[in-house]
Design a protein around this motif. Structure first.
Motif, mmCIF file in Angstrom:
data_model
loop_
_atom_site.group_PDB
_atom_site.id
_atom_site.type_symbol
_atom_site.label_atom_id
_atom_site.label_comp_id
_atom_site.label_asym_id
_atom_site.label_seq_id
_atom_site.Cartn_x
_atom_site.Cartn_y
_atom_site.Cartn_z
ATOM 1 N N TYR A 221 -9.492 9.740 1.163
ATOM 2 C CA TYR A 221 -8.839 9.668 2.469
ATOM 3 C C TYR A 221 -9.439 8.570 3.342
ATOM 4 C CZ TYR A 221 -5.849 13.763 1.952
ATOM 5 O OH TYR A 221 -4.863 14.622 1.557
ATOM 6 N N LEU B 54 -1.284 4.067 2.283
ATOM 7 C CA LEU B 54 -1.781 4.635 1.028
ATOM 8 C C LEU B 54 -1.515 6.137 0.962
ATOM 9 C CD1 LEU B 54 -3.578 3.543 -1.390
ATOM 10 C CD2 LEU B 54 -5.512 4.512 -0.147
ATOM 11 N N HIS B 55 -1.191 6.630 -0.250
ATOM 12 C CA HIS B 55 -0.984 8.060 -0.457
ATOM 13 C C HIS B 55 -2.169 8.650 -1.219
ATOM 14 C CE1 HIS B 55 3.282 7.446 0.599
ATOM 15 N NE2 HIS B 55 3.206 6.360 -0.183
ATOM 16 N N ASP C 158 0.811 -1.217 0.000
ATOM 17 C CA ASP C 158 0.000 0.000 0.000
ATOM 18 C C ASP C 158 0.844 1.267 0.000
ATOM 19 O OD1 ASP C 158 0.869 -0.017 2.640
ATOM 20 O OD2 ASP C 158 -1.135 0.052 3.532
ATOM 21 N N ARG C 159 2.089 1.170 0.436
ATOM 22 C CA ARG C 159 2.972 2.345 0.431
ATOM 23 C C ARG C 159 3.398 2.745 -0.980
ATOM 24 N NH1 ARG C 159 7.107 -0.094 4.763
ATOM 25 N NH2 ARG C 159 6.628 -1.868 3.406
ATOM 26 N N LYS D 284 -7.661 5.245 3.596
ATOM 27 C CA LYS D 284 -6.482 5.107 4.453
ATOM 28 C C LYS D 284 -6.812 4.445 5.786
ATOM 29 C CE LYS D 284 -3.483 8.450 4.759
ATOM 30 N NZ LYS D 284 -2.266 7.709 4.311
ATOM 31 N N HIS E 84 -6.024 1.048 4.780
ATOM 32 C CA HIS E 84 -4.682 0.934 4.189
ATOM 33 C C HIS E 84 -3.867 2.181 4.568
ATOM 34 C CE1 HIS E 84 -6.536 -2.309 1.969
ATOM 35 N NE2 HIS E 84 -7.384 -1.476 1.410
ATOM 36 N N PRO E 85 -3.307 2.201 5.773
ATOM 37 C CA PRO E 85 -2.629 3.403 6.291
ATOM 38 C C PRO E 85 -1.475 3.896 5.431
ATOM 39 C CG PRO E 85 -2.994 1.803 8.042
ATOM 40 C CD PRO E 85 -3.324 1.106 6.761
#
Length: 278
Positions: free
Chosen positions: A41, A50-51, A27-28, A44, A47-48
């Protein structure tokens, strides 16, 4: 490699979850953009890493692979905006049948493809339909195909069959759901069985049905024949289905193709208009 998703509606979110939950992409390494920032948003929360990017221009600067998961008209507009910001090492993918790889290739100076997903990809099953332009390298083609294999059964499909294939793969779950709901409603109206009970029976039947196919115990025809004992009750019900269902599906394909050709013609007009302005 960084992956971008423009449009986080139903299918954009399905692709996002399929990529992450299949471990195809961390996810990064995923960047999303949506017209409604709050909706992007919210992803997130699950999926923390995620951008969320504010503009499609930022997607062009950041991502190696970009999925366009918006409505057909918006895909054309976004592709036009991205033109000149992408290089020939990047890949842009449409997920809409009516936006062909030729449309994208006319608007973009990068590699292009189309990938039509199915909601079944959400549980890492089902099919993805792939079409590649002449601009895509063999290396990129293999990379996309192998990625899709982690959450689906990818099938390369010719342009002339893309709509009917999409009807079966992408629209199919909605069509089947309607048929099952009609089955439940008919049971209620004819017998008085309550909706909750009928729904539970049908859903568990479908789960078992899928397992029989998945494990290769039966195919569609042998499964039907195994249940439909000669002279039995199932056969009487089948006679009723044979009177009404076939013509109904002929109409389904007529309607989907009519809509498809209208959207495709509109896309042609938009692309030609943008090319003329340039």
């Amino acid at each position: 490699m960084n992956w971008g998703i423009i449009g986080t509606g139903n299918m954009g979110t399905v692709i996002l979850n399929a990529l992450i939950e299949s471990n195809a992409v961390d996810d990064r390494n995923i960047y999303v953009n949506n017209r409604t920032f709050l909706k992007a948003y919210q992803l997130k929360e699950d999926h923390p890493g995620l951008h969320v990017l504010q503009t499609v221009d930022a997607m062009a600067e950041t991502c190696d692979v970009i999925f366009l998961c918006t409505k057909p008209k918006e895909i054309i507009s976004i592709a036009h905006r991205l033109n000149g910001q992408l290089n020939d090492k990047q890949l842009v993918i449409s997920i809409t049948s009516s936006i062909s790889v030729d449309h994208l290739q006319q608007l973009l100076g990068c590699q292009t493809a189309r990938m039509i997903p199915s909601i079944t990809n959400r549980v890492l099953h089902g099919t993805t339909l792939l079409t590649f332009s002449s601009s895509i390298t063999e290396e990129m083609k293999q990379m996309l195909t192998q990625t899709c294999k982690l959450f689906s059964d990818p099938v390369e499909v010719d342009e002339q069959y893309v709509r009917v294939s999409s009807d079966l793969v992408s629209c199919g779950p909605a069509f089947i759901s309607y048929l099952l709901q009609t089955l439940i409603k008919g049971a209620q109206e004819q017998t008085g069985v309550d909706e909750k009970t009928a729904t539970q029976l049908v859903e568990t039947m479908m789960i078992g049905y899928g397992k029989l196919l998945e494990e290769g115990i039966y195919d569609l025809n042998s499964l039907k024949e195994k249940v439909m004992v000669k002279g039995g009750i199932t056969g009487e019900g089948m006679k009723a289905l044979e009177l009404c269902v076939p013509d109904g599906f002929n109409e389904v394909f007529k309607k989907t193709h009519e809509k498809f050709y209208n959207e495709q013609n509109h896309a042609d007009e938009l692309v030609n208009e943008l090319k003329t302005k340039n």
